[in-house]
Write a protein that holds these residues in place. Structure first.
Motif, PDB file in Angstrom:
ATOM      1  N   SER A   1      -5.300   9.689  25.026  1.00 25.06           N
ATOM      2  CA  SER A   1      -5.372  11.035  24.461  1.00 25.06           C
ATOM      3  C   SER A   1      -4.001  11.457  23.939  1.00 25.06           C
ATOM      4  N   PRO A   2      -3.937  12.107  22.755  1.00 23.24           N
ATOM      5  CA  PRO A   2      -2.642  12.573  22.227  1.00 23.24           C
ATOM      6  C   PRO A   2      -2.077  13.759  22.993  1.00 23.24           C
ATOM      7  N   GLY A   3      -2.934  14.520  23.677  1.00 25.19           N
ATOM      8  CA  GLY A   3      -2.524  15.687  24.452  1.00 25.19           C
ATOM      9  C   GLY A   3      -3.484  15.846  25.610  1.00 25.19           C
ATOM     10  N   TRP A   4      -3.865  17.080  25.919  1.00 25.71           N
ATOM     11  CA  TRP A   4      -4.868  17.269  26.962  1.00 25.71           C
ATOM     12  C   TRP A   4      -6.111  16.450  26.622  1.00 25.71           C
ATOM     13  N   THR A   5      -6.757  15.937  27.642  1.00 27.16           N
ATOM     14  CA  THR A   5      -7.879  15.028  27.381  1.00 27.16           C
ATOM     15  C   THR A   5      -9.206  15.768  27.281  1.00 27.16           C
ATOM     16  N   LEU A   6      -9.612  16.467  28.341  1.00 27.30           N
ATOM     17  CA  LEU A   6     -10.908  17.149  28.372  1.00 27.30           C
ATOM     18  C   LEU A   6     -10.683  18.555  28.909  1.00 27.30           C
ATOM     19  N   HIS A   7     -11.074  19.562  28.136  1.00 21.12           N
ATOM     20  CA  HIS A   7     -10.822  20.944  28.517  1.00 21.12           C
ATOM     21  C   HIS A   7     -12.100  21.758  28.337  1.00 21.12           C
ATOM     22  N   ALA A   8     -12.532  22.434  29.399  1.00 24.34           N
ATOM     23  CA  ALA A   8     -13.656  23.366  29.332  1.00 24.34           C
ATOM     24  C   ALA A   8     -13.137  24.776  29.552  1.00 24.34           C
ATOM     25  N   ILE A   9     -13.505  25.700  28.657  1.00 29.32           N
ATOM     26  CA  ILE A   9     -13.045  27.084  28.719  1.00 29.32           C
ATOM     27  C   ILE A   9     -14.249  28.017  28.791  1.00 29.32           C
ATOM     28  N   ASN A  10     -14.232  28.943  29.738  1.00 34.09           N
ATOM     29  CA  ASN A  10     -15.247  30.002  29.833  1.00 34.09           C
ATOM     30  C   ASN A  10     -16.669  29.448  29.794  1.00 34.09           C
ATOM     31  N   SER A  11     -16.889  28.357  30.462  1.00 35.72           N
ATOM     32  CA  SER A  11     -18.190  27.693  30.447  1.00 35.72           C
ATOM     33  C   SER A  11     -18.820  27.733  31.832  1.00 35.72           C
ATOM     34  N   ASP A  12     -20.150  27.649  31.873  1.00 39.09           N
ATOM     35  CA  ASP A  12     -20.893  27.730  33.121  1.00 39.09           C
ATOM     36  C   ASP A  12     -21.767  26.506  33.319  1.00 39.09           C
ATOM     37  N   SER A  13     -21.953  26.124  34.585  1.00 37.57           N
ATOM     38  CA  SER A  13     -22.779  24.966  34.947  1.00 37.57           C
ATOM     39  C   SER A  13     -22.246  23.713  34.249  1.00 37.57           C
ATOM     40  N   VAL A  14     -21.048  23.329  34.668  1.00 36.74           N
ATOM     41  CA  VAL A  14     -20.346  22.186  34.087  1.00 36.74           C
ATOM     42  C   VAL A  14     -20.407  21.023  35.066  1.00 36.74           C
ATOM     43  N   SER A  15     -20.844  19.861  34.589  1.00 35.04           N
ATOM     44  CA  SER A  15     -20.898  18.649  35.414  1.00 35.04           C
ATOM     45  C   SER A  15     -20.121  17.541  34.724  1.00 35.04           C
ATOM     46  N   ILE A  16     -19.058  17.074  35.391  1.00 36.43           N
ATOM     47  CA  ILE A  16     -18.265  15.959  34.881  1.00 36.43           C
ATOM     48  C   ILE A  16     -18.361  14.870  35.937  1.00 36.43           C
ATOM     49  N   ARG A  17     -19.036  13.772  35.610  1.00 33.92           N
ATOM     50  CA  ARG A  17     -19.383  12.798  36.634  1.00 33.92           C
ATOM     51  C   ARG A  17     -19.140  11.371  36.161  1.00 33.92           C
ATOM     52  N   GLY A  18     -18.435  10.614  36.987  1.00 33.24           N
ATOM     53  CA  GLY A  18     -18.319   9.178  36.765  1.00 33.24           C
ATOM     54  C   GLY A  18     -17.521   8.777  35.548  1.00 33.24           C
ATOM     55  N   ILE A  19     -16.662   9.653  35.038  1.00 31.60           N
ATOM     56  CA  ILE A  19     -15.891   9.281  33.859  1.00 31.60           C
ATOM     57  C   ILE A  19     -14.566   8.646  34.273  1.00 31.60           C
ATOM     58  N   THR A  20     -14.006   7.885  33.351  1.00 29.92           N
ATOM     59  CA  THR A  20     -12.696   7.274  33.533  1.00 29.92           C
ATOM     60  C   THR A  20     -11.767   7.777  32.441  1.00 29.92           C
ATOM     61  N   ILE A  21     -10.598   8.261  32.835  1.00 27.50           N
ATOM     62  CA  ILE A  21      -9.574   8.673  31.879  1.00 27.50           C
ATOM     63  C   ILE A  21      -8.338   7.822  32.127  1.00 27.50           C
ATOM     64  N   LYS A  22      -7.853   7.174  31.078  1.00 31.69           N
ATOM     65  CA  LYS A  22      -6.673   6.319  31.220  1.00 31.69           C
ATOM     66  C   LYS A  22      -5.735   6.569  30.043  1.00 31.69           C
ATOM     67  N   ASN A  23      -4.673   7.311  30.334  1.00 30.50           N
ATOM     68  CA  ASN A  23      -3.636   7.595  29.352  1.00 30.50           C
ATOM     69  C   ASN A  23      -2.318   6.989  29.825  1.00 30.50           C
ATOM     70  N   PRO A  24      -1.397   6.690  28.905  1.00 28.08           N
ATOM     71  CA  PRO A  24      -0.098   6.158  29.334  1.00 28.08           C
ATOM     72  C   PRO A  24       0.628   7.131  30.247  1.00 28.08           C
ATOM     73  N   VAL A  25       1.336   6.619  31.235  1.00 35.99           N
ATOM     74  CA  VAL A  25       2.037   7.482  32.175  1.00 35.99           C
ATOM     75  C   VAL A  25       3.148   8.264  31.487  1.00 35.99           C
ATOM     76  N   ASN A  26       3.613   7.805  30.332  1.00 37.18           N
ATOM     77  CA  ASN A  26       4.658   8.530  29.603  1.00 37.18           C
ATOM     78  C   ASN A  26       4.083   9.395  28.476  1.00 37.18           C
ATOM     79  N   GLY A  27       2.776   9.566  28.443  1.00 34.58           N
ATOM     80  CA  GLY A  27       2.157  10.408  27.424  1.00 34.58           C
ATOM     81  C   GLY A  27       2.422  11.884  27.686  1.00 34.58           C
ATOM     82  N   PRO A  28       3.070  12.614  26.772  1.00 35.21           N
ATOM     83  CA  PRO A  28       3.427  14.011  27.037  1.00 35.21           C
ATOM     84  C   PRO A  28       2.220  14.937  27.033  1.00 35.21           C
ATOM     85  N   ASN A  29       2.110  15.770  28.060  1.00 32.28           N
ATOM     86  CA  ASN A  29       1.060  16.798  28.174  1.00 32.28           C
ATOM     87  C   ASN A  29      -0.351  16.223  28.155  1.00 32.28           C
ATOM     88  N   THR A  30      -0.504  15.020  28.658  1.00 37.01           N
ATOM     89  CA  THR A  30      -1.816  14.378  28.621  1.00 37.01           C
ATOM     90  C   THR A  30      -2.623  14.680  29.889  1.00 37.01           C
TER      91      THR A  30
END
Length: 500
Positions: free
Chosen positions: A195-224
């Motif tokens: 991801s170039p920045g934040w990866t996944l962002h939910a704002i003002n949302s209801d009934s949110v399910s985030i399940r079983g995902i994998t996120i892999k960004n470089p450890v030196n990635g800024p604001n990721t």
């Protein structure tokens, strides 16, 4: 004769009811491949319009599934709609464009009035939105970064790997996936990377399910950041694996799309594996409103044997600095390895956007945290007249691997009331295990602190603590004449049961 034609020719239609009911039933099973709309899986052809046309077609049919089949599909910004499931099939890659100019709204530029209109996947005011499948979303983050001019800190334990890079001035898509004002949002099983920045962002949302995902960004990635939750309610994050260069899972309170923040409440985060050079689980830093009924449980926060600057800054960071409040947080059954600081709780006064009477931190319960190879002591710190209230630490084992100097015991710890909150903010502390300041009603029960051989600082330092109850506190030996607990300006501190 097709079944649709047969029904239309043999059964009467009264007021169009039969036709509408059939269309609704048929729409529920609509499944369209993006190949039908001209998408090419060569990793070079820009497929933004083909993918968007597939989404629009399924949406207009009443909902269904848009399939991204095996192959690599280059794309810019696409907008998901209600009742649409974007399914990334096994072997598929949705590859974000390396050009910022491809991340723009084709038909409705005013749909996004937030701080950054550039994203790969966007949904707003949508119901029943899903991203599923075992395919990959790749943001090509390194295309949007350049070397940073930030100076490295003097102490190697205080460095941050992702500070070595910075976003290019031309901009970047961030968050890569953004969902605003959505209901019944599900993201499951997909792999998201680079991801170039934040990866996944939910704002003002209801009934949110985030399940079983994998996120892999470089450890030196800024604001990721891995997953950011802002102003959302009824949220479940489970069985996720996140490796990134900024906060792994972060709850925030602000409203970039309106005047006041929504209450963040009823959030459950469980069975996750988190690795980063920033914070594992965090509340903050934007904390203009409230956080209630939050649980982080049964998870692992870790680093491999890496340099200090690539290690987790704080395994759990609970921060209120913008006038908001925390009331009801449970942290339980967490294993930490090589987190620089296991627990960091901070009430500050950076700004106060709204004048809410609930302001503060209270009712925090942390149970069964096992932390090894820490570098900086845990801390719980409020401000004079802004005390943290009702914190309980139970059944914990905190092991420090970096010995501190005895001179630290006499060093004044600055208040830094308006500073950005982070466990590194005070420097090395006068305690080797836990530093507590400006706190009311503290309970420590069955907590074991282990320091390196030769550690001469007190295990615990209390400064302006009123109403503390300690039971079965264990400490490794202290070199020299310092006590296990050193108190300054504190009262009503009781040891209820000594360690056996």
């Amino acid at each position: 004769m097709r079944r649709r034609d047969f029904l239309s020719s043999t059964l009467p239609i009264v007021g169009g009811i039969l036709l509408l009911e059939y269309q609704h039933a048929d729409a529920a099973t609509v499944s369209r491949s993006i190949l039908e709309f001209g998408a090419k899986p060569d990793g070079k052809t820009l497929n933004t319009s083909s993918i968007q046309h597939a989404i629009d077609a399924v949406s207009q049919a009443g909902g269904g599934t848009v399939v991204v089949p095996a192959g690599t599909f280059l794309s810019g910004l696409i907008e998901l709609k209600s009742k649409v499931n974007l399914n990334l099939a096994e072997g598929s890659t949705l590859l974000g464009s390396s050009s910022i100019y491809d991340y723009k709204f084709a038909s409705n530029p005013s749909a996004h009035n937030g701080p950054n209109p550039h994203h790969l996947i966007f949904a707003m005011n949508a119901d029943d939105v899903t991203i599923s499948g075992t395919g990959t979303i790749d943001g090509q983050g390194s295309s949007f970064w350049e070397p940073s001019d930030k100076a490295s800190p003097a102490e190697d334990w205080a460095g941050v790997a992702s500070h070595d890079l910075a976003p290019k001035k031309s901009g970047r898509p961030s968050p890569l996936l953004l969902f605003v004002n959505c209901r019944h949002l599900a993201v499951q099983d997909v792999h998201i990377q680079n991801s170039p920045g934040w990866t996944l962002h939910a704002i003002n949302s209801d009934s949110v399910s985030i399940r079983g995902i994998t996120i892999k960004n470089p450890v030196n990635g800024p604001n990721t950041d891995g997953i950011d939750i802002t102003g959302c309610q009824n949220v479940t994050i489970s069985n996720c694996s996140i490796e990134t260069g900024d906060d792994a899972i972060c709850l925030k309170s602000q409203n970039p799309f309106g005047p006041e923040p929504r209450l963040v409440k009823d959030v459950s985060i469980t069975n996750c594996h988190l690795s980063t050079c920033c914070n594992g689980f965090k509340i903050g830093t934007e904390t203009e409103g409230g956080f209630e009924n939050i649980t982080f449980s049964d998870s692992v926060v870790f680093n491999c044997e890496v340099p200090y600057k690539e290690r987790v800054i704080a395994g759990v960071a609970l921060e209120i600095v913008d006038g908001g409040w925390i009331d009801g947080v449970i942290v339980k059954n967490i294993k930490m390895q090589r987190s620089r600081t296991p627990i960091f709780i901070r009430l500050g006064n950076r700004k106060r956007v709204h004048d809410y009477p609930q302001h503060g931190i209270r009712n925090v319960d942390i149970d069964n945290v096992q932390a090894s190879e820490a570098l900086v002591p845990s801390s719980i710190s409020g401000l004079p007249g802004m005390e943290i209230r009702s914190v309980t630490l139970s059944h914990m084992s905190l092991q420090d691997s970096l010995r501190g100097s005895s001179d630290l015991v006499k060093r004044p710890v600055p208040e830094k009331d308006t500073a950005y909150p982070e466990s590194r903010m005070f420097g090395m502390l006068p305690a080797s295990g836990l530093y507590v300041r400006h706190v009311r009603d503290l309970h420590l029960n069955e907590v074991t602190f282990t320091a390196p051989s030769g550690e001469s600082r007190p295990t615990l330092v209390f400064d302006d603590v009123v109403g503390a109850r300690l039971s079965e506190i264990r400490s490794s030996p202290i070199s020299g004449r310092m006590p296990v607990l050193l108190q300054n300006n504190s009262s009503d501190v009781q040891i209820l049961k000594k360690a056996g």
